[in-house]
Design a protein around this motif. Structure first.
Motif, PDB file in Angstrom:
ATOM      1  N   ASP A 139       0.394  -0.608 -19.762  1.00 50.68           N
ATOM      2  CA  ASP A 139       0.714   0.693 -19.169  1.00 50.68           C
ATOM      3  C   ASP A 139       0.746   0.620 -17.640  1.00 50.68           C
ATOM      4  O   ASP A 139       0.224  -0.307 -17.036  1.00 50.68           O
ATOM      5  N   ALA A 140       1.341   1.648 -17.049  1.00 52.19           N
ATOM      6  CA  ALA A 140       1.253   1.917 -15.604  1.00 52.19           C
ATOM      7  C   ALA A 140       1.582   0.708 -14.731  1.00 52.19           C
ATOM      8  O   ALA A 140       0.871   0.403 -13.778  1.00 52.19           O
ATOM      9  N   ALA A 141       2.694   0.049 -15.024  1.00 50.50           N
ATOM     10  CA  ALA A 141       3.083  -1.120 -14.222  1.00 50.50           C
ATOM     11  C   ALA A 141       3.266  -0.757 -12.750  1.00 50.50           C
ATOM     12  O   ALA A 141       2.992  -1.575 -11.866  1.00 50.50           O
ATOM     13  N   HIS A 142       3.696   0.465 -12.465  1.00 52.37           N
ATOM     14  CA  HIS A 142       3.922   0.894 -11.082  1.00 52.37           C
ATOM     15  C   HIS A 142       2.625   1.017 -10.296  1.00 52.37           C
ATOM     16  O   HIS A 142       2.641   1.078  -9.066  1.00 52.37           O
ATOM     17  N   ALA A 143       1.487   1.054 -11.022  1.00 61.28           N
ATOM     18  CA  ALA A 143       0.184   1.251 -10.379  1.00 61.28           C
ATOM     19  C   ALA A 143      -0.698   0.012 -10.462  1.00 61.28           C
ATOM     20  O   ALA A 143      -1.898   0.087 -10.186  1.00 61.28           O
ATOM     21  N   THR A 144      -0.123  -1.130 -10.833  1.00 66.51           N
ATOM     22  CA  THR A 144      -0.883  -2.378 -10.906  1.00 66.51           C
ATOM     23  C   THR A 144      -0.167  -3.450 -10.096  1.00 66.51           C
ATOM     24  O   THR A 144       1.066  -3.442  -9.982  1.00 66.51           O
ATOM     25  N   ALA A 145      -0.927  -4.373  -9.552  1.00 73.73           N
ATOM     26  CA  ALA A 145      -0.321  -5.427  -8.739  1.00 73.73           C
ATOM     27  C   ALA A 145       0.536  -6.357  -9.589  1.00 73.73           C
ATOM     28  O   ALA A 145       1.657  -6.712  -9.210  1.00 73.73           O
ATOM     29  N   LEU A 151       7.986  -5.918 -12.038  1.00 72.66           N
ATOM     30  CA  LEU A 151       9.026  -4.920 -11.782  1.00 72.66           C
ATOM     31  C   LEU A 151       9.966  -5.395 -10.678  1.00 72.66           C
ATOM     32  O   LEU A 151      11.188  -5.210 -10.750  1.00 72.66           O
ATOM     33  N   ALA A 152       9.403  -5.990  -9.636  1.00 73.55           N
ATOM     34  CA  ALA A 152      10.201  -6.463  -8.509  1.00 73.55           C
ATOM     35  C   ALA A 152      11.211  -7.522  -8.938  1.00 73.55           C
ATOM     36  O   ALA A 152      12.285  -7.650  -8.337  1.00 73.55           O
ATOM     37  N   ALA A 153      10.875  -8.280  -9.975  1.00 71.12           N
ATOM     38  CA  ALA A 153      11.745  -9.369 -10.423  1.00 71.12           C
ATOM     39  C   ALA A 153      12.840  -8.908 -11.383  1.00 71.12           C
ATOM     40  O   ALA A 153      13.777  -9.662 -11.653  1.00 71.12           O
ATOM     41  N   MET A 154      12.752  -7.681 -11.885  1.00 69.51           N
ATOM     42  CA  MET A 154      13.749  -7.177 -12.828  1.00 69.51           C
ATOM     43  C   MET A 154      15.078  -6.916 -12.129  1.00 69.51           C
ATOM     44  O   MET A 154      15.116  -6.559 -10.946  1.00 69.51           O
ATOM     45  N   THR A 175      -1.643   6.890  -6.382  1.00 73.03           N
ATOM     46  CA  THR A 175      -0.567   6.315  -7.183  1.00 73.03           C
ATOM     47  C   THR A 175       0.800   6.660  -6.594  1.00 73.03           C
ATOM     48  O   THR A 175       1.037   7.796  -6.174  1.00 73.03           O
ATOM     49  N   ILE A 176       1.695   5.689  -6.574  1.00 79.09           N
ATOM     50  CA  ILE A 176       3.065   5.922  -6.144  1.00 79.09           C
ATOM     51  C   ILE A 176       3.703   6.972  -7.046  1.00 79.09           C
ATOM     52  O   ILE A 176       3.631   6.882  -8.273  1.00 79.09           O
ATOM     53  N   GLN A 177       4.359   7.952  -6.438  1.00 84.31           N
ATOM     54  CA  GLN A 177       4.888   9.074  -7.211  1.00 84.31           C
ATOM     55  C   GLN A 177       6.413   9.183  -7.190  1.00 84.31           C
ATOM     56  O   GLN A 177       6.974   9.980  -7.934  1.00 84.31           O
ATOM     57  N   THR A 178       7.084   8.405  -6.358  1.00 80.93           N
ATOM     58  CA  THR A 178       8.540   8.506  -6.289  1.00 80.93           C
ATOM     59  C   THR A 178       9.182   7.124  -6.454  1.00 80.93           C
ATOM     60  O   THR A 178       8.604   6.101  -6.068  1.00 80.93           O
ATOM     61  N   ILE A 179      10.377   7.133  -7.010  1.00 84.18           N
ATOM     62  CA  ILE A 179      11.126   5.888  -7.179  1.00 84.18           C
ATOM     63  C   ILE A 179      11.408   5.256  -5.818  1.00 84.18           C
ATOM     64  O   ILE A 179      11.341   4.031  -5.656  1.00 84.18           O
ATOM     65  N   GLU A 180      11.702   6.084  -4.810  1.00 84.75           N
ATOM     66  CA  GLU A 180      12.026   5.572  -3.479  1.00 84.75           C
ATOM     67  C   GLU A 180      10.843   4.805  -2.883  1.00 84.75           C
ATOM     68  O   GLU A 180      11.005   3.713  -2.324  1.00 84.75           O
ATOM     69  N   GLU A 200      -4.745   2.466  -6.710  1.00 77.81           N
ATOM     70  CA  GLU A 200      -3.634   3.234  -7.280  1.00 77.81           C
ATOM     71  C   GLU A 200      -3.797   3.444  -8.776  1.00 77.81           C
ATOM     72  O   GLU A 200      -3.294   4.430  -9.324  1.00 77.81           O
ATOM     73  N   PHE A 201      -4.476   2.517  -9.440  1.00 76.59           N
ATOM     74  CA  PHE A 201      -4.717   2.653 -10.875  1.00 76.59           C
ATOM     75  C   PHE A 201      -6.082   3.274 -11.157  1.00 76.59           C
ATOM     76  O   PHE A 201      -6.228   4.110 -12.040  1.00 76.59           O
TER      77      PHE A 201
END
Length: 262
Positions: A139-145, A151-154, A175-180, A200-201
């Motif tokens: 879960d919560a890939a956007h909030a984990t290192a 995600l950066a490699a996708m 936690t990061i809240q926007t795609i930007e 963040e997590f």
């Protein structure tokens, strides 16, 4: 089976899995009434499904306590899942070495299908992992290192699809809240080769992660560590070097294995 029968069967399967989740939340097991209340499910339906789950050994009936607990069949499923995810012994040794060298809980994460999952964790009483980031956490890939590394490699289209499915749930106030904002951080990850997550997590825990790459330079996994914010501030630079070294060793350890093709 007609269409209505198929739908009824699907609903029963969903209810059975939901019941397993409820039973798993309590180490002492739960009663049928507890399950019915938690899921807003009629008690006769609960008893019918409990009978099926006990017969299949996914649950056990603790008759002397009037409760139901997880069954032993689930242990076999867990063993099979670990075998399918497939963390080679050489990689497990590198993650343990990272745990010792960094004096922090250490993680190895990979892509599995469309998911980002924790494949291996090494922790200790003095340096416990972040709860619930155990084996299989996805879960919560956007909030984990480690999630940010993967995600950066996708490819952008794949990442958009992933985020559309999972969203950006708010785990803490940081936690990061926007795609930007996320895309800006992922760009930094690609430039620096290190992902940073600061409470963040979970408040009180921060993480660093580095990508594991194959000979073609493609990211196929991530190694990470978690520590307190105070430790992070004091040791992030040194630990970053350890992460890069561990990630390089993991990449080399995977060469010649079927896992390198992920």
């Amino acid at each position: 089976m007609g269409r209505n029968g198929a739908l009824t069967g699907t609903a029963s399967v969903r209810k059975a899995f939901a019941m397993l989740d409820v039973v798993a939340t309590n180490s002492r097991g739960v009663s049928a009434k507890d399950i019915a209340a938690a899921l807003d499910m009629p008690l006769p339906t609960v008893y019918r499904l409990l009978k099926t789950l006990v017969a299949s050994e996914h649950l056990v009936h603790l008759k002397d306590q009037g409760r139901y607990g997880l069954g032993y069949k689930l242990h076999a499923l867990d063993t099979s899942l670990r075998r399918q995810v497939g963390t080679p012994p050489a990689v497990a040794r590198i993650i343990r070495e990272l745990h010792v060298r960094s004096d922090a809980a250490a993680y190895y994460a990979v892509h599995r299908g469309d998911d980002i999952i924790v494949a291996h964790v090494v922790e200790s009483a003095a340096r416990p992992r972040i709860t619930p980031m155990g084996f299989g956490f996805n879960d919560a890939a956007h909030a984990t290192a480690f999630g940010k590394v993967l995600l950066a490699a996708m490819e952008p289209e794949h990442r958009r699809s992933y985020l559309a499915r999972h969203g950006l749930p708010e785990m803490t106030s940081r936690t990061i809240q926007t795609i930007e904002e996320l895309e800006a951080q992922l760009c930094e990850v690609r430039d620096s080769g290190i992902a940073v997550e600061r409470e963040e997590f979970l408040m009180g825990a921060s993480c660093l992660a580095a990508p594991v790459t194959n000979p073609a330079g493609q990211t196929i996994g991530s190694v990470a560590v978690s520590m307190s914010p105070a430790d992070f501030a004091a040791r992030a630079t040194n630990v970053s070097g350890m992460l890069r070294d561990a990630a390089d060793k993991v990449g080399k350890a995977l060469r010649g294995t079927h896992l390198l093709a992920n």
